[in-house]
Design an enzyme around this catalytic site. Structure first.
Site, PDB file in Angstrom:
ATOM      1  N   ALA A 110       8.479 -38.968 -29.108  1.00 59.92           N
ATOM      2  CA  ALA A 110       8.049 -37.538 -29.579  1.00 59.92           C
ATOM      3  C   ALA A 110       7.104 -38.281 -30.767  1.00 59.92           C
ATOM      4  CB  ALA A 110       9.151 -36.628 -30.283  1.00 59.92           C
ATOM      5  N   LEU A 111       6.687 -38.287 -30.402  1.00 60.25           N
ATOM      6  CA  LEU A 111       5.380 -39.442 -31.005  1.00 60.25           C
ATOM      7  C   LEU A 111       4.632 -38.790 -32.501  1.00 60.25           C
ATOM      8  CD1 LEU A 111       4.220 -41.859 -28.658  1.00 60.25           C
ATOM      9  CD2 LEU A 111       5.952 -42.175 -29.816  1.00 60.25           C
ATOM     10  N   HIS A 162       4.105 -43.637 -35.178  1.00 59.68           N
ATOM     11  CA  HIS A 162       4.002 -43.849 -34.243  1.00 59.68           C
ATOM     12  C   HIS A 162       2.903 -44.483 -34.137  1.00 59.68           C
ATOM     13  CE1 HIS A 162       8.076 -41.548 -33.880  1.00 59.68           C
ATOM     14  NE2 HIS A 162       8.692 -42.902 -33.479  1.00 59.68           N
ATOM     15  N   GLY A 209       9.055 -49.472 -37.841  1.00 56.77           N
ATOM     16  CA  GLY A 209       7.938 -48.645 -39.720  1.00 56.77           C
ATOM     17  C   GLY A 209       8.990 -49.459 -40.780  1.00 56.77           C
ATOM     18  N   LYS A 254       9.965 -46.781 -42.851  1.00 55.63           N
ATOM     19  CA  LYS A 254      10.549 -45.593 -42.817  1.00 55.63           C
ATOM     20  C   LYS A 254      12.226 -45.972 -42.696  1.00 55.63           C
ATOM     21  CE  LYS A 254      11.566 -40.809 -42.113  1.00 55.63           C
ATOM     22  NZ  LYS A 254      12.185 -41.633 -40.217  1.00 55.63           N
ATOM     23  N   SER A 273       8.916 -37.647 -39.095  1.00 52.48           N
ATOM     24  CA  SER A 273       9.653 -38.174 -38.481  1.00 52.48           C
ATOM     25  C   SER A 273       9.560 -37.252 -37.492  1.00 52.48           C
ATOM     26  CB  SER A 273      10.785 -37.781 -39.216  1.00 52.48           C
ATOM     27  OG  SER A 273      12.339 -37.691 -38.369  1.00 52.48           O
TER      28      SER A 273
END
Ligand code: AMP
Length: 288
Positions: free
Chosen positions: A40-41, A45, A155, A157, A193
């Site tokens: 689910a890029l 990413h 990441g 994140k 996200s």
């Protein structure tokens, strides 16, 4: 020459094929960069892939929605899966090899190993998602063994995850250099996200509040508001928005990720948050 790159991406499904190809390429071509993902890029990413591409001769990306790291079966079931679009995006940024293993390929027998990351298991994501980091540690260890990268890209994140990978590399002597890339955000500040697509339009409108409240809290801390007070103020801001349920909001020391009750030196403070917005769980952090 993007067209040339486009044609080159190999899509592989078995560990054996990946192992054989990466061993050969490392011998012939030089450094290998690896970007593990759950698909689910999005741009976050793709930035990792771009950075890997700029620092290595060969880039391998994996897409595997790892059941072992989901403590909530509903979250696993609802995790977005967009393989066709993902492959196109990876081709467009010059990924050389895409590894898409099945669950059977990664876990041919029931998992009977546990990795305990000590203190990291007890705070923030570790505390709220029991078993999550065990699953992350195991899948990343397996992927490192299969891909044999020189550098791995993660990441910021997922800040606590980067600490887990650091621990894995250090404790298990992986000859892998960890590269941590900045969080990529939407223009309104929301951290990108894969889960953002599951927000309703109303929730999506509210979601940038996470970044806004974090930023305000950071500024308040930098103006020497006591940590306890600054955190309480930020929690009160979330409480004013009934769509949000805060799981944690903490100032942590970047070295240990344990709670800090006073501000550390510049660069050593991580303000970390996890909230539920409707049915979606979102995390974000600021390091300052
Ligand atoms: P995931 O597919 O969510 O497991 O993420 C795969 C990798 O992409 C992890 O290293 C994440 O930290 C990283 N990542 C996810 N979102 C972002 C973002 N917004 N900015 C930078 N890296 C990200």
């Amino acid at each position: 020459m993007p067209k040339f790159v486009y044609q080159l991406m190999e899509v592989l499904y078995t560990a054996l094929e990946v192992r054989n190809l990466t061993a050969r390429l490392k011998n012939e071509a030089g450094r290998l960069g690896f970007v593990p993902t759950m698909g689910a890029l999005h741009e976050g990413h793709l930035e990792l892939v771009r950075q890997a591409k700029s620092e290595n001769s060969v880039v391998v990306c994996s897409i595997f929605v790892n059941p072992a790291q989901f403590n909530n079966p509903e979250d696993l079931e609802r995790y977005p899966r967009t393989l066709e679009k993902d492959s196109e995006l990876l081709r467009s940024v010059g990924c050389d090899i895409l590894f898409v293993p099945s669950v059977m390929e990664m876990y041919p027998s029931p998992l009977d190993l546990r990795i305990d990351f000590g203190m990291l298991e007890t705070v923030m994501e570790g505390a709220f998602r029991p078993g999550h980091f065990n699953g992350v540690g195991i899948v990343v260890a397996k992927l490192f063994n299969i891909v044999q990268p020189d550098r791995a890209y993660f990441g910021q994140k997922d800040l606590q995850q980067t600490a887990i990978i650091k621990s894995l590399i250090r404790n298990l002597s992986y000859p892998v250099e960890l590269r941590i890339c900045p969080t990529v955000r939407e223009p309104d500040g929301l951290a990108m996200s894969s889960r953002n697509v599951r927000l309703t339009p109303e929730e999506r409108k509210l979601a940038p509040e996470i970044y806004r409240i974090l930023t305000e809290c950071k500024m308040s801390l930098q103006k020497n508001t006591p940590v306890k007070q600054a955190i309480e103020d930020a929690l009160a801001e979330f409480a004013r928005l009934p769509a949000f349920r805060t799981e944690y909001l903490e100032l942590a020391d970047t070295a240990t990720l344990t709670p800090a009750d006073t501000l550390r030196a510049e660069g050593n403070n991580a303000l970390c948050v996890a909230v539920r917005l409707g049915k979606v769980r979102l995390i974000d952090n600021l390091v300052f």
